[in-house]
Motif scaffolding. Structure first.
Motif, PDB file in Angstrom:
ATOM      1  N   ALA A  76       0.837  -1.208   0.000  1.00 62.90           N
ATOM      2  CA  ALA A  76       0.000   0.000   0.000  1.00 62.90           C
ATOM      3  C   ALA A  76       0.871   1.257   0.000  1.00 62.90           C
ATOM      4  O   ALA A  76       0.585   2.226  -0.719  1.00 62.90           O
ATOM      5  CB  ALA A  76      -0.928  -0.006   1.213  1.00 62.90           C
ATOM      6  N   LEU A  77       1.931   1.237   0.801  1.00 62.00           N
ATOM      7  CA  LEU A  77       2.868   2.367   0.807  1.00 62.00           C
ATOM      8  C   LEU A  77       3.511   2.553  -0.565  1.00 62.00           C
ATOM      9  O   LEU A  77       3.642   3.678  -1.060  1.00 62.00           O
ATOM     10  CB  LEU A  77       3.969   2.129   1.841  1.00 62.00           C
ATOM     11  CG  LEU A  77       3.749   2.613   3.269  1.00 62.00           C
ATOM     12  CD1 LEU A  77       4.961   2.236   4.123  1.00 62.00           C
ATOM     13  CD2 LEU A  77       3.517   4.111   3.321  1.00 62.00           C
ATOM     14  N   ALA A  78       3.921   1.437  -1.171  1.00 67.57           N
ATOM     15  CA  ALA A  78       4.540   1.505  -2.494  1.00 67.57           C
ATOM     16  C   ALA A  78       3.569   2.097  -3.516  1.00 67.57           C
ATOM     17  O   ALA A  78       3.968   2.891  -4.382  1.00 67.57           O
ATOM     18  CB  ALA A  78       4.990   0.110  -2.934  1.00 67.57           C
ATOM     19  N   LEU A  79       2.292   1.736  -3.402  1.00 66.03           N
ATOM     20  CA  LEU A  79       1.280   2.263  -4.318  1.00 66.03           C
ATOM     21  C   LEU A  79       1.147   3.782  -4.160  1.00 66.03           C
ATOM     22  O   LEU A  79       1.045   4.514  -5.150  1.00 66.03           O
ATOM     23  CB  LEU A  79      -0.061   1.578  -4.066  1.00 66.03           C
ATOM     24  CG  LEU A  79      -1.226   2.023  -4.963  1.00 66.03           C
ATOM     25  CD1 LEU A  79      -0.905   1.737  -6.432  1.00 66.03           C
ATOM     26  CD2 LEU A  79      -2.519   1.318  -4.545  1.00 66.03           C
ATOM     27  N   VAL A  80       1.156   4.236  -2.912  1.00 59.57           N
ATOM     28  CA  VAL A  80       1.079   5.685  -2.650  1.00 59.57           C
ATOM     29  C   VAL A  80       2.233   6.417  -3.327  1.00 59.57           C
ATOM     30  O   VAL A  80       2.041   7.443  -3.998  1.00 59.57           O
ATOM     31  CB  VAL A  80       1.079   5.968  -1.130  1.00 59.57           C
ATOM     32  CG1 VAL A  80       1.280   7.457  -0.855  1.00 59.57           C
ATOM     33  CG2 VAL A  80      -0.218   5.481  -0.498  1.00 59.57           C
TER      34      VAL A  80
END
Length: 200
Positions: A84-88
């Protein structure tokens, strides 16, 4: 743990030294990205700290099955969170770097390494979760060995090859990615071998 931390400092100092040789803009871009990476590692480490407590408590109670199950859940949660962090950061690739600088040369220097860092975020989610498991099990000697080994055979050769072949900041961050990847592979094998439970 002191040796492990020292090897990390040697690696990051070497990376800064090589980035400086590429010029002012790559060095500035490297420092911006390194601070973002350090911030992200602190976020991901929050689950690793919880893992240390849970694993230590389970093994202290002589319950290896509980420790293994807790470790597996922590890995899953950390992987989902890191994805999720990588997607952000992937979605924010066009504007997050501009929070730190408006210099076109610095932004251009970050363009390729930014995506390397995003891949590192996902791998880091797995790595830091298992780091926490192994630290909770008292398997610090293994973590020391793989960290030093990954610096010597992954990170340092990568960044000095980047300098020799003029690969720029992308080469430096590829070396850092190799460092993270080697450690991730090693801790995954260590976790599923259950040797850490024997050590504890």
């Amino acid at each position: 743990l002191i040796i492990r931390s020292a090897s990390l400092q040697v690696a990051f100092l070497s990376a800064a030294a090589v980035a400086a040789r590429f010029g002012t803009a790559p060095l500035a871009a490297h420092q911006v990205m390194l601070q973002i990476w350090n911030f992200l590692t602190l976020i991901l480490d929050s689950l690793a700290i919880a893992a240390q407590t849970l694993i230590g408590a389970a093994l202290g109670a002589k319950s290896v099955d509980t420790a293994r199950n807790a470790g597996q859940k922590i890995i899953v949660y950390s992987t989902i969170f890191s994805a999720a962090l990588a997607l952000v950061f992937a979605l924010g690739a066009g504007f997050i770097p501009r929070i730190f600088t408006s210099d076109a040369d610095v932004l251009n220097a970050m363009a390729i390494p930014w995506w390397i860092m995003i891949a590192m975020i996902i791998a880091g989610g797995v790595l830091f979760a298992i780091d926490g498991v192994l630290l909770g099990a008292g398997d610090a000697a293994f973590l020391r060995t793989i960290t030093v080994g990954s610096v010597i055979i992954g990170f340092l050769p990568g960044i000095w090859i980047a300098y020799a072949l003029d690969f720029g900041l992308a080469g430096i961050w590829a070396g850092l990615a190799a460092f993270i990847l080697l450690r991730t592979v090693a801790v995954v094998f260590r976790f599923y071998s259950m040797r850490w439970a024997v050590v504890s």
